[in-house]
Scaffold this active site. Structure first.
Site: not given
Ligand SMILES: *Cc1c(COP(=O)(O)O)cnc(C)c1O
Length: 362
Positions: A43, A256
């Site tokens: 994602k 800044y």
């Molecule tokens: C993002 C996500 C993961 C992965 O989590 P990590 O901590 O990055 O390994 C697993 N399951 C779901 C449902 C997620 O949204």
């Protein structure tokens, strides 16, 4: 997303080197440890790395499929040639069903009404989201009765939960897992595919007790602490070139609000990178950079397009490469350590890398 495979030595001003070999080895290490298939979470554009090279690299591990957050992300994977199952891990909007089905994506559902709507609009594979403590998505573990009729009519292909603190040794993961087991036992039938483990949970035990695991951040080089049983290789290296050098006199200010002032004659270098690239403003006067094998401080405010480092006494020329996180020679600024200096989570630092910065995946 701009992705290229080589850096133009002369004109690339700021970029991220993505080490696809390290990504693959991190995936292999997790698969060996978990001893079940992976469902890599890709994602948010592969946690900011650029999803297409990430997906193609992890495909070599013959994963069960891929996990995304939105229908658009799933369609992007399909457009890039992904053939495996793609599961969308946020609640589906009713209007998204046709698009989702057209791209052969798998929704995660959790209420009697969304399950019924999915079936009425044509049905297809789906996974049941069970909430055991994150309280953002899923049917409550102790309210499975609410969906009994819906799952009897259309049994899910899988069921899953998500841990809120698997990196902590505080008993919460065990509690959530017991709730998950109770919820599964309360379903009319046990779904064929069950999953729960994120990166931190995978690392904590071997083998995984579930059908598949859902690693994210570990793949991209972020571990769950120095004491964890498995450490990832760094994958992401943020670089910028020195575009100007100047000599400052005592009391000259930088950036800044003049938050840094020279207390001695100083030589400072301007880097072609700022918060509009995802190098966060809160790193000003806190972070370090690596230049020609030396650690130097980031001084003044990080600006939109430029950041200044103190290179007094350090060999440095216009065109030289600075590393803001990742490795340079034998030294390493971990994503976790840089994020901590800015009061950010490593997830935020990675996914905050902006469009303007070129990804060089090799
Ligand atoms: C993002 C996500 C993961 C992965 O989590 P990590 O901590 O990055 O390994 C697993 N399951 C779901 C449902 C997620 O949204």
């Amino acid at each position: 997303m701009t992705t290229q495979s080589t850096a133009d030595e002369n004109t690339t001003r700021a970029w991220v080197d993505i080490d696809l070999g390290a990504l693959l080895r991190n995936g292999e290490a997790l698969a060996r440890h978990a001893r079940v298939p992976l469902l890599p979470m890709v994602k948010a554009d592969g946690y900011g790395l650029g999803v297409v090279p990430v997906m193609r690299t992890l495909s070599k591990l013959d994963p069960f499929g891929f996990g995304v957050a939105t229908v658009t992300e799933g369609r992007e994977l399909r457009a890039a040639g992904a053939l495996k199952p793609v599961i969308v891990f946020t609640p589906l909007l009713p209007a998204e069903s046709p698009l989702l089905r057209e791209s052969n994506l798998v929704p995660t559902l959790s209420s009697a009404s969304t399950i019924a709507a999915w079936i009425e609009s044509g049905g297809g594979p789906w996974h049941l989201a069970i909430d055991t403590g994150v309280s953002r998505a899923g049917v409550r573990w102790d309210c499975i009765g609410e969906i009994g009729d819906a799952v009897r009519r259309s049994p899910p292909d899988g069921a899953f939960t998500h841990f809120h603190s698997a990196e902590l040794d505080d008993g919460s993961m065990e509690l959530q897992e017991q709730r998950f087991r109770d919820a599964i036992a309360a379903l009319p039938e046990r779904p064929p595919i069950l999953h729960a483990d994120n990166s931190a949970a995978i690392v904590r035990r071997s083998p995984s007790p579930w059908s598949l695991v859902r690693p994210g951040v570990f793949l991209y080089g972020v571990g769950s602490g120095a004491r964890a049983a498995l450490q990832p290789e760094p994958v992401v290296h943020l670089r910028a070139r020195v575009v100007e050098l100047r000599d400052l006199r005592v009391d000259d200010s930088v950036g800044y609000d003049a938050t840094w002032r020279a207390t001695r004659p100083s030589r400072v270098a301007t880097l072609a990178l700022g918060y509009a690239d995802g190098y966060r403003r809160s790193l000003g006067n806190k972070a370090e950079a690596l230049v020609n094998g030396r650690r130097v401080p980031v001084i003044g405010t990080v600006m939109m397009d430029m950041t200044v480092i103190d290179v007094t006494g350090v060999p440095c020329a216009v065109g030289d490469r600075a590393t803001l996180f990742g490795a340079d020679g034998d030294d390493l600024l971990t994503v976790e350590s840089v994020a901590a200096r800015a009061g950010l989570s490593p997830y935020e630092l990675l996914t905050g890398l902006r469009q303007r910065i070129v990804r060089i995946a090799a």
